[in-house]
Design a protein around this motif. Structure first.
Motif, PDB file in Angstrom:
ATOM      1  N   LEU A  19      20.938 -29.174   6.604  1.00 51.64           N
ATOM      2  CA  LEU A  19      21.892 -30.096   7.218  1.00 51.64           C
ATOM      3  C   LEU A  19      21.213 -30.991   8.249  1.00 51.64           C
ATOM      4  CD1 LEU A  19      24.915 -27.668   7.643  1.00 51.64           C
ATOM      5  CD2 LEU A  19      24.671 -29.507   5.961  1.00 51.64           C
ATOM      6  N   GLY A  20      20.425 -30.393   9.115  1.00 50.61           N
ATOM      7  CA  GLY A  20      19.776 -31.147  10.179  1.00 50.61           C
ATOM      8  C   GLY A  20      18.844 -32.220   9.668  1.00 50.61           C
ATOM      9  N   MET A  21      18.134 -31.960   8.564  1.00 51.00           N
ATOM     10  CA  MET A  21      17.152 -32.936   8.088  1.00 51.00           C
ATOM     11  C   MET A  21      17.789 -34.221   7.577  1.00 51.00           C
ATOM     12  SD  MET A  21      15.576 -31.392   4.603  1.00 51.00           S
ATOM     13  CE  MET A  21      16.569 -30.822   3.271  1.00 51.00           C
ATOM     14  N   VAL A  22      19.092 -34.198   7.309  1.00 53.89           N
ATOM     15  CA  VAL A  22      19.771 -35.429   6.875  1.00 53.89           C
ATOM     16  C   VAL A  22      20.908 -35.799   7.828  1.00 53.89           C
ATOM     17  CG1 VAL A  22      19.109 -35.324   4.435  1.00 53.89           C
ATOM     18  CG2 VAL A  22      21.174 -34.115   5.198  1.00 53.89           C
ATOM     19  N   PRO A  82      12.764 -30.014  -3.120  1.00 50.84           N
ATOM     20  CA  PRO A  82      11.710 -29.021  -2.909  1.00 50.84           C
ATOM     21  C   PRO A  82      10.898 -29.455  -1.683  1.00 50.84           C
ATOM     22  CG  PRO A  82      11.087 -30.500  -4.671  1.00 50.84           C
ATOM     23  CD  PRO A  82      12.476 -30.904  -4.238  1.00 50.84           C
ATOM     24  N   HIS A  83       9.847 -28.711  -1.347  1.00 49.70           N
ATOM     25  CA  HIS A  83       9.113 -29.050  -0.123  1.00 49.70           C
ATOM     26  C   HIS A  83       7.610 -28.826  -0.284  1.00 49.70           C
ATOM     27  CE1 HIS A  83       8.346 -24.827   1.102  1.00 49.70           C
ATOM     28  NE2 HIS A  83       9.444 -24.599   0.402  1.00 49.70           N
ATOM     29  N   THR A  84       6.877 -29.412   0.634  1.00 46.91           N
ATOM     30  CA  THR A  84       5.426 -29.235   0.662  1.00 46.91           C
ATOM     31  C   THR A  84       5.090 -27.798   1.046  1.00 46.91           C
ATOM     32  OG1 THR A  84       5.324 -29.948   2.981  1.00 46.91           O
ATOM     33  CG2 THR A  84       4.991 -31.649   1.285  1.00 46.91           C
ATOM     34  N   ARG A  85       3.898 -27.378   0.664  1.00 43.01           N
ATOM     35  CA  ARG A  85       3.384 -26.055   0.993  1.00 43.01           C
ATOM     36  C   ARG A  85       4.332 -24.928   0.565  1.00 43.01           C
ATOM     37  NH1 ARG A  85       1.694 -24.530   6.022  1.00 43.01           N
ATOM     38  NH2 ARG A  85       3.002 -25.906   7.247  1.00 43.01           N
ATOM     39  N   CYS A  86       4.999 -25.125  -0.553  1.00 53.44           N
ATOM     40  CA  CYS A  86       5.918 -24.116  -1.095  1.00 53.44           C
ATOM     41  C   CYS A  86       5.112 -23.046  -1.838  1.00 53.44           C
ATOM     42  CB  CYS A  86       6.908 -24.766  -2.053  1.00 53.44           C
ATOM     43  SG  CYS A  86       8.104 -23.609  -2.780  1.00 53.44           S
ATOM     44  N   ALA A  87       5.407 -21.796  -1.563  1.00 52.76           N
ATOM     45  CA  ALA A  87       4.703 -20.701  -2.232  1.00 52.76           C
ATOM     46  C   ALA A  87       4.918 -20.737  -3.742  1.00 52.76           C
ATOM     47  CB  ALA A  87       5.165 -19.355  -1.671  1.00 52.76           C
ATOM     48  N   MET A  88       6.065 -21.212  -4.179  1.00 56.21           N
ATOM     49  CA  MET A  88       6.359 -21.257  -5.612  1.00 56.21           C
ATOM     50  C   MET A  88       5.564 -22.353  -6.311  1.00 56.21           C
ATOM     51  SD  MET A  88       8.250 -18.701  -5.607  1.00 56.21           S
ATOM     52  CE  MET A  88       8.752 -18.602  -7.298  1.00 56.21           C
ATOM     53  N   ASP A  98      13.114 -21.516   1.873  1.00 56.61           N
ATOM     54  CA  ASP A  98      12.122 -21.496   2.946  1.00 56.61           C
ATOM     55  C   ASP A  98      12.776 -21.675   4.311  1.00 56.61           C
ATOM     56  OD1 ASP A  98      10.024 -22.640   4.806  1.00 56.61           O
ATOM     57  OD2 ASP A  98       8.781 -22.248   3.042  1.00 56.61           O
ATOM     58  N   SER A  99      12.407 -20.819   5.239  1.00 58.23           N
ATOM     59  CA  SER A  99      13.029 -20.850   6.568  1.00 58.23           C
ATOM     60  C   SER A  99      12.607 -22.046   7.418  1.00 58.23           C
ATOM     61  CB  SER A  99      12.742 -19.548   7.319  1.00 58.23           C
ATOM     62  OG  SER A  99      11.355 -19.347   7.429  1.00 58.23           O
ATOM     63  N   ARG A 100      11.643 -22.825   6.962  1.00 61.28           N
ATOM     64  CA  ARG A 100      11.255 -24.034   7.694  1.00 61.28           C
ATOM     65  C   ARG A 100      12.206 -25.188   7.420  1.00 61.28           C
ATOM     66  NH1 ARG A 100       5.207 -24.036   5.426  1.00 61.28           N
ATOM     67  NH2 ARG A 100       6.446 -23.409   3.620  1.00 61.28           N
ATOM     68  N   ILE A 101      13.125 -25.004   6.504  1.00 61.65           N
ATOM     69  CA  ILE A 101      14.027 -26.082   6.095  1.00 61.65           C
ATOM     70  C   ILE A 101      15.389 -25.911   6.753  1.00 61.65           C
ATOM     71  CG2 ILE A 101      15.201 -27.162   4.139  1.00 61.65           C
ATOM     72  CD1 ILE A 101      12.862 -26.160   2.382  1.00 61.65           C
TER      73      ILE A 101
END
Length: 166
Positions: free
Chosen positions: A46-49, A90-96, A40-43
């Motif tokens: 590296l930056g999130m941690v 994984p992440h919220t609002r994931c299409a999968m 997902d391109s919203r992720i």
């Protein structure tokens, strides 16, 4: 292919290369981290941690699942590339995780203009259960030593927060 289709990206690459600082880097994970997450391109893995290029090994796929290929990458990371901690995210609002297999096949089929009933998509009907299973796959793998710390988190695409799950 015509390169003009990629002119904007090639121009950006030339700017990137003009400021490139990883020349000669040996490719180990400087921070000792590996991340398995979704494409997902919203992720920003590296930056999130709080990491930067060169700090971590990143493996991305639809749904952020620990597949056979992800396990292969993690084994190599642990034994050859300084990986000491593994985050499965994984992440919220994931299409999968928010659609059914039939819904995804219908959408892809409509876009492709053909029948895609034969195409496998690895849907995630229960994201937390899948995350627990994926973390278990990593910690129980015979080539992932006990000294490697493994955690499962869900990334919230609306807040940017990682929520520990496993």
């Amino acid at each position: 292919m015509t390169t003009s289709d990629f002119d904007d990206l090639l121009a950006a690459n030339r700017d990137f290369a003009a400021h490139f600082e990883l020349a000669g880097f040996d490719g180990v994970a400087r921070a000792g981290v590996a991340i398995v997450t979704c494409m997902d391109s919203r992720i920003d893995p590296l930056g999130m941690v709080g990491l930067a290029p060169g700090d971590a090994k990143i493996f991305r796929n639809p749904g952020g699942r620990v597949t056979d290929q992800a396990l292969e990458a993690l084994v190599l990371g642990v034994h050859l590339l300084n990986v000491q901690r593994i985050l499965v995210i994984p992440h919220t609002r994931c299409a999968m995780a928010s659609a059914t297999l039939e819904e995804v096949r219908e959408r892809v089929g409509a876009s492709a203009g053909q029948d895609v009933s034969w195409q496998t998509f690895n849907m995630v009907p229960d994201q937390r259960a899948a995350l627990a299973d994926d973390v278990h796959k990593v910690v129980s793998h015979p080539l992932i030593p006990d000294r490697v710390k493994v955690g499962g988190f869900v990334y919230d695409v609306d807040t940017g927060l990682l929520n520990p799950v496993v």
